[in-house]
Design a protein around this motif. Structure first.
Motif, short mmCIF file in Angstrom:
data_model
loop_
_atom_site.label_atom_id
_atom_site.label_comp_id
_atom_site.label_asym_id
_atom_site.label_seq_id
_atom_site.Cartn_x
_atom_site.Cartn_y
_atom_site.Cartn_z
N VAL A 125 0.84 -1.27 0.09
CA VAL A 125 0.07 -0.05 0.15
C VAL A 125 0.72 1.25 -0.03
O VAL A 125 1.68 1.46 1.13
CB VAL A 125 -0.96 0.07 1.13
N VAL A 126 0.68 2.27 -1.07
CA VAL A 126 1.80 3.08 -1.26
C VAL A 126 0.83 4.32 -0.56
O VAL A 126 -0.38 4.79 -1.19
CB VAL A 126 2.14 3.35 -2.46
N THR A 127 1.38 5.09 0.45
CA THR A 127 0.68 5.92 0.97
C THR A 127 1.64 7.32 1.09
O THR A 127 2.45 7.60 0.65
CB THR A 127 0.04 5.85 2.44
N VAL A 128 0.81 8.46 1.36
CA VAL A 128 1.55 9.73 1.76
C VAL A 128 2.77 9.51 2.57
O VAL A 128 3.81 10.40 2.33
CB VAL A 128 0.51 10.69 1.96
N GLY A 129 2.59 8.56 3.67
CA GLY A 129 3.53 8.43 4.44
C GLY A 129 4.83 7.34 3.99
O GLY A 129 5.43 7.09 5.03
N GLY A 130 4.54 6.27 3.20
CA GLY A 130 5.32 5.52 2.95
C GLY A 130 4.77 4.45 2.28
O GLY A 130 3.52 4.44 2.20
N VAL A 131 5.36 3.36 2.11
CA VAL A 131 4.77 2.05 1.73
C VAL A 131 4.37 1.08 3.08
O VAL A 131 5.15 0.98 3.80
CB VAL A 131 5.65 0.95 0.96
N ILE A 132 3.23 0.69 3.16
CA ILE A 132 2.74 -0.32 3.96
C ILE A 132 2.88 -1.62 3.51
O ILE A 132 2.13 -1.86 2.61
CB ILE A 132 1.32 0.23 4.57
N GLN A 133 3.46 -2.55 4.31
CA GLN A 133 3.53 -3.82 3.59
C GLN A 133 2.15 -4.61 3.58
O GLN A 133 1.79 -5.27 2.42
CB GLN A 133 4.56 -4.57 4.34
N SER A 134 1.44 -4.40 4.62
CA SER A 134 0.27 -5.35 4.68
C SER A 134 -0.66 -4.62 5.51
O SER A 134 -0.30 -4.11 6.53
CB SER A 134 0.28 -6.71 5.20
N ALA A 135 -1.98 -4.80 5.42
CA ALA A 135 -3.12 -4.14 6.23
C ALA A 135 -4.30 -5.17 6.33
O ALA A 135 -4.57 -5.90 5.20
CB ALA A 135 -3.51 -2.92 5.56
N TRP A 136 -5.09 -5.25 7.39
CA TRP A 136 -6.01 -6.28 7.50
C TRP A 136 -7.28 -5.51 7.86
O TRP A 136 -7.30 -4.59 8.60
CB TRP A 136 -5.77 -7.14 8.46
N GLY A 137 -8.42 -6.13 7.56
CA GLY A 137 -9.68 -5.81 8.25
C GLY A 137 -10.16 -6.60 9.33
O GLY A 137 -9.27 -7.24 9.83
N GLN A 138 -11.17 -6.07 10.11
CA GLN A 138 -11.59 -6.83 11.14
C GLN A 138 -12.25 -8.05 11.14
O GLN A 138 -12.25 -9.06 12.05
CB GLN A 138 -12.74 -5.79 11.68
N GLY A 139 -12.68 -8.34 9.92
CA GLY A 139 -13.36 -9.67 9.50
C GLY A 139 -14.79 -9.45 9.30
O GLY A 139 -15.44 -8.86 10.06
#
Length: 121
Positions: free
Chosen positions: A100-114
């Motif tokens: 995930v490319v964001t204004v703050g840098g790259v986030i390797q992974s993100a998850w939802g709550q399910g």
């Protein structure tokens, strides 16, 4: 910070259909891969389907021909159309995003709550 919000789970009879949605929010420029995992009671989390930006979907064998993954890049949203549901599809379904490319840098992974999917026989 990136947030993933799932919707669309519920209770359905065997043979029925459900459509899951997952919207990513935050200062996002782009998302590489998005997809869905699921975890049934007493079992390990398994990858159900994934789709990369500009690519087609990949599926675990047990859902091939029944589930369809798609994404809307403009909305940073991924969908999972689930058809011909079986009781063994019952699980909590988790959305994920990677690269995930964001204004703050790259986030390797993100998850939802399910979101819970229950298929009755």
């Amino acid at each position: 910070q990136v947030r993933l919000m799932e919707s669309g789970g519920g209770l359905v009879q065997a043979g029925g259909s459900l459509r899951l949605s997952c919207a990513a929010s935050g200062s996002i420029f782009s998302l590489n891969a998005m997809g869905w995992y699921r975890q049934a009671p007493g079992k390990q989390r398994e990858l159900v389907a994934t789709i990369i930006r500009g690519g087609s979907g990949n599926y675990v064998d047990s859902v091939k021909g029944r589930f369809i993954i798609s994404r809307d890049n403009a909305k940073n949203t991924v969908y999972l159309q689930m058809n011909s549901l079986k009781p063994e599809d019952t699980a909590v379904y988790y959305c994920y995003a990677s690269g995930v490319v964001t204004v703050g840098g790259v986030i390797q992974s993100a998850w939802g709550q399910g979101t819970q999917v229950t298929v009755s026989s």
